[in-house]
Scaffold this motif. Structure first.
Motif, mmCIF file in Angstrom:
data_model
loop_
_atom_site.group_PDB
_atom_site.id
_atom_site.type_symbol
_atom_site.label_atom_id
_atom_site.label_comp_id
_atom_site.label_asym_id
_atom_site.label_seq_id
_atom_site.Cartn_x
_atom_site.Cartn_y
_atom_site.Cartn_z
ATOM 1 N N PRO A 1 4.021 -17.475 42.190
ATOM 2 C CA PRO A 1 4.958 -16.566 42.879
ATOM 3 C C PRO A 1 4.181 -15.561 43.716
ATOM 4 O O PRO A 1 3.031 -15.237 43.432
ATOM 5 C CB PRO A 1 5.687 -15.880 41.725
ATOM 6 N N GLU A 2 4.841 -15.081 44.742
ATOM 7 C CA GLU A 2 4.212 -14.069 45.602
ATOM 8 C C GLU A 2 4.143 -12.731 44.906
ATOM 9 O O GLU A 2 3.206 -11.957 45.094
ATOM 10 C CB GLU A 2 4.999 -13.948 46.906
ATOM 11 N N LYS A 3 5.134 -12.427 44.079
ATOM 12 C CA LYS A 3 5.177 -11.131 43.400
ATOM 13 C C LYS A 3 5.958 -11.273 42.097
ATOM 14 O O LYS A 3 6.733 -12.222 41.921
ATOM 15 C CB LYS A 3 5.853 -10.081 44.296
ATOM 16 N N ARG B 1 4.012 -15.884 35.133
ATOM 17 C CA ARG B 1 3.463 -15.196 36.303
ATOM 18 C C ARG B 1 4.499 -14.272 36.942
ATOM 19 O O ARG B 1 4.138 -13.251 37.528
ATOM 20 C CB ARG B 1 2.949 -16.237 37.307
ATOM 21 N N LEU B 2 5.766 -14.627 36.840
ATOM 22 C CA LEU B 2 6.812 -13.737 37.339
ATOM 23 C C LEU B 2 6.915 -12.474 36.485
ATOM 24 O O LEU B 2 7.374 -11.434 36.954
ATOM 25 C CB LEU B 2 8.160 -14.465 37.363
ATOM 26 N N LEU B 3 6.494 -12.571 35.234
ATOM 27 C CA LEU B 3 6.540 -11.423 34.326
ATOM 28 C C LEU B 3 5.272 -10.581 34.386
ATOM 29 O O LEU B 3 5.249 -9.446 33.890
ATOM 30 C CB LEU B 3 6.746 -11.901 32.882
ATOM 31 N N GLU B 4 4.208 -11.111 34.985
ATOM 32 C CA GLU B 4 2.923 -10.424 34.990
ATOM 33 C C GLU B 4 3.004 -9.120 35.779
ATOM 34 O O GLU B 4 3.323 -9.111 36.968
ATOM 35 C CB GLU B 4 1.860 -11.334 35.611
ATOM 36 N N GLY B 5 2.735 -8.013 35.113
ATOM 37 C CA GLY B 5 2.736 -6.721 35.782
ATOM 38 C C GLY B 5 4.066 -6.371 36.405
ATOM 39 O O GLY B 5 4.120 -5.690 37.423
ATOM 40 N N ALA B 6 5.150 -6.858 35.812
ATOM 41 C CA ALA B 6 6.480 -6.630 36.387
ATOM 42 C C ALA B 6 6.733 -5.140 36.574
ATOM 43 O O ALA B 6 6.658 -4.366 35.621
ATOM 44 C CB ALA B 6 7.544 -7.230 35.471
ATOM 45 N N PRO B 7 7.022 -4.698 37.788
ATOM 46 C CA PRO B 7 7.205 -3.266 38.040
ATOM 47 C C PRO B 7 8.546 -2.769 37.527
ATOM 48 O O PRO B 7 9.520 -3.508 37.475
ATOM 49 C CB PRO B 7 7.145 -3.180 39.569
ATOM 50 N N ALA B 8 8.577 -1.546 37.161
ATOM 51 C CA ALA B 8 9.817 -0.930 36.715
ATOM 52 C C ALA B 8 10.445 -0.161 37.865
ATOM 53 O O ALA B 8 9.762 0.292 38.774
ATOM 54 C CB ALA B 8 9.539 0.023 35.557
ATOM 55 N N THR B 9 11.754 -0.028 37.807
ATOM 56 C CA THR B 9 12.434 0.795 38.810
ATOM 57 C C THR B 9 12.201 2.268 38.488
ATOM 58 O O THR B 9 11.850 2.633 37.369
ATOM 59 C CB THR B 9 13.945 0.510 38.796
#
Length: 303
Positions: A14-16, A79-87
């Motif tokens: 994924p890109e992000k 990978r989509l969960l890696e470092g997932a940013p919070a709002t």
């Protein structure tokens, strides 16, 4: 024997991060028509196949491919969960990026249970169930079930494809869509091959057709308010098996007597007014025959 290589069948990059989409993508892992279902369905069909040769080899090829699909999508979820940013709002509320990501829509079990990775569950967190799979030992029945599984799997993949703008995710899903296209065509071809080889016919199983009531094997019963059901090929002409003639029954009548349950066992305490007479069976939980006699013989409380 199975061997594993550390290279994926296709890239899962994924890109992000996107924890919300990671939860959605869980459906393709542990849903009723997800990759785990077709993996186990094909494995058990292959192990249960009693006919060595091209059909068994085909099933095992595709079963093993599907294991790789589980790995691809599981990797994509991680990978989509890696470092997932919070709002900003959840950061303020929770003060922890991981907890904030959970509150923002990520499946909590992906954080709590699997430590930021995929789970063997669907998009609602419901665990995968072995009852999803079909492996009957009859190849025609199984291959038809496989067409349905691949059809639903591709349908859900197509829907998920339109739920993301991530080019990396879309790239992987383009591969999955293509493989699902091939697998549908492949199982349909295998069904035709079974017929051409004389292994199976159109109706499965082909046995007992001389025992069934043929007059009821040819008619569409008109039992709804709709007015167009007689306009399809199923209502007239020769049936696909070439043995029956389709017909339409416009005003079907019941063939059986009035339906009613028998008198209930009094030990089950069903509400009952005696109108059906006395019950004919023994109490639920008691045993007759040889088992009952053995238990009676061993029961010290009985003379």
């Amino acid at each position: 024997m199975f061997r594993h290589t550390d290279h994926l069948q296709f890239d899962a990059k994924p890109e992000k991060p996107d924890p919300v989409y990671a939860r959605k993508l869980q459906e393709l892992i542990g849903g009723a028509y997800g990759e785990m279902t077709v993996t186990m369905q094909y494995l058990f069909q292959g192990w249960n196949c009693r006919m060595p040769g091209k059909y068994k080899d085909l099933i095992m090829d595709i079963a093993t491919e599907e294991i790789g699909h589980v790995e691809m999508i599981a990797t994509m979820v991680a990978r989509l969960l890696e470092g997932a940013p919070a709002t900003h709002s959840t950061e303020a509320a929770a003060g922890d990026p991981v907890v904030a990501a959970v509150l923002a829509g990520m499946d909590p079990q992906q954080a709590i249970v699997s430590g930021g990775g995929p789970t063997l569950a669907d998009s609602n967190g419901v665990p995968w169930n072995g009852r999803f799979i079909v492996a009957s030992g009859n190849l025609l029945a199984d291959f038809r079930a496989n067409v349905a599984a691949e059809s639903h799997g591709r349908l859900q993949t197509a829907r998920l494809y339109n739920m993301t703008d991530d080019p990396g995710v879309k790239d992987m899903l383009r591969f999955n869509l293509a493989r699902d296209t091939y697998h549908q065509n492949m199982w349909l071809a295998a069904i035709e091959e079974l017929k051409a080889d004389g292994v199976e016919e159109v109706v499965t199983p082909a046995a007992l057709q001389d025992e069934e009531y043929t007059e009821h094997a040819e008619t569409l019963w008109h039992l709804s308010d709709g007015t167009a059901s007689d306009q399809g090929r199923w209502a007239f002409g020769t049936a696909p098996d070439g043995k029956h003639t389709n017909r339409f029954l416009a005003d079907p009548q019941p063939l059986g007597e009035k339906g009613s349950a028998p008198a209930p066992d009094p030990l089950l305490y069903a509400t009952y007014d005696g109108s059906m007479g006395k019950p004919r069976s023994t109490a639920l939980g008691t045993e007759g025959g040889l088992v009952g006699k053995i238990k009676d013989t061993l029961d010290p409380t009985k003379p």
